[in-house]
Design a protein around this motif. Structure first.
Motif, mmCIF file in Angstrom:
data_model
loop_
_atom_site.group_PDB
_atom_site.id
_atom_site.type_symbol
_atom_site.label_atom_id
_atom_site.label_comp_id
_atom_site.label_asym_id
_atom_site.label_seq_id
_atom_site.Cartn_x
_atom_site.Cartn_y
_atom_site.Cartn_z
ATOM 1 N N UNK A 295 19.619 83.284 -69.561
ATOM 2 C CA UNK A 295 19.922 83.445 -70.993
ATOM 3 C C UNK A 295 20.137 82.095 -71.680
ATOM 4 N N UNK A 296 19.358 82.052 -72.787
ATOM 5 C CA UNK A 296 19.656 80.883 -73.586
ATOM 6 C C UNK A 296 20.870 80.835 -74.391
ATOM 7 N N UNK A 297 21.066 79.718 -75.175
ATOM 8 C CA UNK A 297 22.428 79.803 -76.069
ATOM 9 C C UNK A 297 22.348 80.697 -77.312
ATOM 10 N N UNK B 38 23.338 84.142 -75.589
ATOM 11 C CA UNK B 38 24.605 84.140 -75.371
ATOM 12 C C UNK B 38 25.570 84.081 -76.826
ATOM 13 N N UNK B 39 25.307 83.438 -77.809
ATOM 14 C CA UNK B 39 25.744 83.508 -78.930
ATOM 15 C C UNK B 39 25.941 84.963 -79.525
ATOM 16 N N UNK C 124 25.533 87.744 -77.922
ATOM 17 C CA UNK C 124 26.252 88.578 -77.055
ATOM 18 C C UNK C 124 27.500 88.287 -77.605
ATOM 19 N N UNK C 125 28.171 87.103 -77.736
ATOM 20 C CA UNK C 125 29.414 87.031 -78.266
ATOM 21 C C UNK C 125 29.640 87.472 -79.407
#
Lengths: 460, 221
Positions: free
Chosen positions: B1-3, B6-7, B9-10
């Motif tokens: 998963x790229x940044x 992930x962002x 997702x957060x």
């Protein structure tokens, strides 16, 4: 100084460091009051309030100072408004000082805490958030001005890095979560329910998000690790912090009059709370090992120490008594105090100290600085804190056994069985203060003394 | 998963957790009133006084607070209200070694505080604080005297280091007061012997029980 805005960061750091000294000195007074309650000119409740409020305020000021450093650095420009930041700083200082005077007046004259416009004038009488409502409003205004200034700086730069966004997101969450503590409710159960939103969602939510962002920033400054990778792990860490911490609030809802499904919710989620803290340790150690590139060994050492003690204090010392079956016996005992001390030391005190040693040399325009006093201060503080935590944990175990299992009276256990724990805690309180004095002195000396290699440095 | 993934997702994952917390909060609040007695005006005023005198600065309630002084959640079940009132108004007069300072609490304020504390004692706290599992002997005083343990004397008095601190230590009470008549009078009406005594009268005890208790007290030398 690379940016004029960094003057604001220095102001906040200076105020934070001075309050740190006040916090630990008054902490020693409170420790002695456990042995001799009438030893000081005001009672324990005031010294404890000052001890904890000074902690919360100096850490907040430290986090604000760190943000005022990071945002110009990350955005590559000055703050949106330096005068506004100056105003916010002085408004914060004046508010804090007036609140402190109010607490002391209340200590001398308990009846002085009168009700004005429906709220108490000097002390709201709610743990950790004792500041009266008028001060709450001032603090909220200060936080909003802080947010506006940093957000505008970010938007003007048109470059919103992951670190900056997460940092400000954490600060926004922190500001919003102050609001549930700003209204009165006649039910003590509801009072404590909302109060935990402030306390828990701050220290196990917003503050840990900020810590995650600052850890990524520190590692970026001190290593060659690519930003892409650091920010990715930062997102994973702060996501896990909130996924576990948000519902981990349930461990505060076991026994306050709330439904018993919280035993399950709190038990499950709070048991998972150490995981993101462990990931932070792994992240810090891995990055430090693989891509170390700095001459600021002390800064890197402290950043890593922060990650490790964050896990030990907030994670390990929390999880040992978080399950309802254990917590039923330990809740409200000195074991919680032990957890509180190590958690705050590891998660936030070391974080701010690390940020100071990483940013202040740069703000003072030096590449290298004398590190020996910084190391000595760290060891004095850390060894003392570990001893204090073991001692209070011991007192908590005795208390749990004698009061909760055997049914002895609280005061009997405190006065007859735990006295030596209180004495030793005070002794290590003194050695802790010595460590803090070294740090405070060093703060004003960083980068101003000739760099000389010392034994402790070359060993480190 | 790229940044970016992930962002997101957060951000969205955290928002989802917050929504769950809000839903649980709504559900919790729908149940709270049925888990506690009704809040009268006196209880509410008592709670305001709890805040005014910063009681949480030393005590805990529902186990949360300062760990310097006893938990107050169930205090009205542990000590007599008449004692509590006298103690709140002037703790040092009732117990000279008390750590609690004289705060200037009036009689009327003490009544309100007690009403508030009586309310907290009746809140359903999921069984907290637990009953001491090992403590039938120690919490009852461990004296083996039925009358002493039945009347819960050890919640206020200490014998050989075991018991409460609200009243005087009675490890050697027979040396100070060897006369059985003194004890009989004292049990019937403590204030007739010690004018400021905060101990409630025990005139309601049967003669047998009283004699048993007095015989026991006279052994404490």
């Amino acid at each position: 100084m690379k940016y004029k805005s960094h003057k604001i960061a220095m102001n906040f750091f200076t105020f934070a460091v001075l309050l740190f000294l006040v916090q630990v000195i008054i902490g020693l007074v409170a420790a002695v009051q456990f042995i001799k309650p009438d030893f000081f000119f005001f009672a324990f409740n005031i010294s404890r309030t000052l001890h904890i409020n000074a902690l919360v305020v100096w850490l907040l000021c430290g986090l604000m100072g760190a943000t005022y450093y990071v945002v110009p650095e990350e955005s590559g420009r000055e703050l949106w408004s330096i005068p506004l930041a100056q105003f916010q700083f002085w408004a914060t200082v004046v508010t804090v000082l007036v609140v402190v005077v109010g607490y002391i007046i209340m200590g001398l004259f308990p009846q002085a805490n009168i009700t004005v416009f429906g709220t108490l004038l000097l002390n709201e009488g709610r743990e950790y958030i004792e500041a009266p409502r008028w001060a709450d409003i001032m603090i909220a205004v200060s936080a909003i001005l802080f947010l506006i200034n940093n957000a505008m700086t970010m938007f003007k730069s048109k470059k919103i890095t992951g670190i900056m966004g997460t940092l400000l997101g954490g600060m926004l969450f922190l500001t919003l979560m102050y609001l549930p503590g700003m209204f009165y409710t006649s039910s003590m159960v509801k009072d404590q329910y909302w109060w935990w939103w402030v306390v828990h969602l701050w220290v196990e939510g917003a503050w840990e998000v900020i810590a995650g962002a600052l850890l990524a920033f520190m590692l970026m400054k001190l290593t060659n690790a690519p930003r892409q990778m650091l920010e990715k792990w930062m997102y994973i860490e702060v996501a896990l912090v909130l996924f576990t911490g948000m519902l981990g609030i349930g461990h505060h809802y076991y026994w306050i009059g709330t439904p018993n499904y919280w035993l399950w919710v709190g038990g499950i989620f709070s048991s998972l709370e150490p995981i993101p803290l462990l990931v932070m340790v792994w992240d810090a150690l891995r990055v430090t090992k693989d891509t170390r590139s700095t001459t600021n060994k002390l800064g890197l050492f402290l950043a890593t120490a922060h990650a490790i003690f964050n896990f030990l204090g907030a994670g390990l010392w929390g999880v040992i008594h978080t399950l309802p079956s254990v917590n039923k016996w330990t809740h409200g005992t000195q074991i919680t105090t032990a957890h509180g001390h190590l958690a705050f030391y590891g998660a936030y005190v070391l974080l701010i100290i690390a940020m100071v040693y990483i940013t202040v040399p740069e703000m003072r325009g030096v590449k290298e600085y004398r590190m020996s006093r910084g190391y000595r201060s760290f060891w004095w503080q850390t060894v003392s804190m570990i001893m204090i935590v073991f001692i209070i944990t011991g007192a908590g175990m005795v208390q749990t056994y004698m009061e909760r299992l055997l049914g002895l009276d609280y005061v009997t256990v405190k006065n007859n069985f735990n006295t030596w724990f209180w004495i030793w805690r005070a002794v290590f309180g003194v050695t802790y203060i010595i460590g803090v004095c070294m740090f405070v002195y060093d703060f004003f000396k960083i980068g101003k003394e000739p760099v000389t290699a010392t034994l402790s440095e070359s060993k480190a | 998963m790229g940044n970016k993934g992930v962002r997101n997702l957060f951000v969205f994952g955290s928002f989802l957790c917050f929504v769950v917390l809000v839903i649980l909060t709504v559900n919790t609040f729908s149940q709270l009133d049925s888990r506690a007695p009704k809040i009268t005006e006196e209880v509410d005023l008592g709670k305001q006084l709890w805040h005014k005198y910063d009681c949480i600065g030393c005590h805990t309630i529902f186990g949360n607070g300062s760990y310097f002084a006893p938990d107050m959640t169930k205090i009205t079940e542990k000590v007599p209200k008449s004692y509590l009132k006298k103690f709140l108004v002037n703790p040092r007069k009732v117990n000279p070694s008390a750590a609690m300072p004289v705060l200037g609490i009036t009689d009327d304020e003490a009544d309100k505080l007690i009403a508030f504390l009586e309310w907290t004692s009746k809140v359903d706290t999921n069984g907290w604080p637990p009953k001491p599992v090992l403590g039938s002997k120690a919490s009852g005083g461990g004296t083996g005297n039925v009358a002493y343990e039945k009347n819960n004397c050890s919640s206020c008095h200490i014998i050989d280091g075991v018991g409460g601190t609200s009243g005087p230590d009675i490890t050697h009470v027979a040396l100070r007061h060897p006369d059985p008549q003194w004890h009989r009078k004292h049990l019937d009406n403590p204030a007739s012997i010690t004018p400021d005594s905060a101990m409630p009268p025990y005139a309601q005890l049967s003669d047998d029980e009283k004699n048993q208790l007095i015989d026991f007290l006279l052994t404490l030398k």
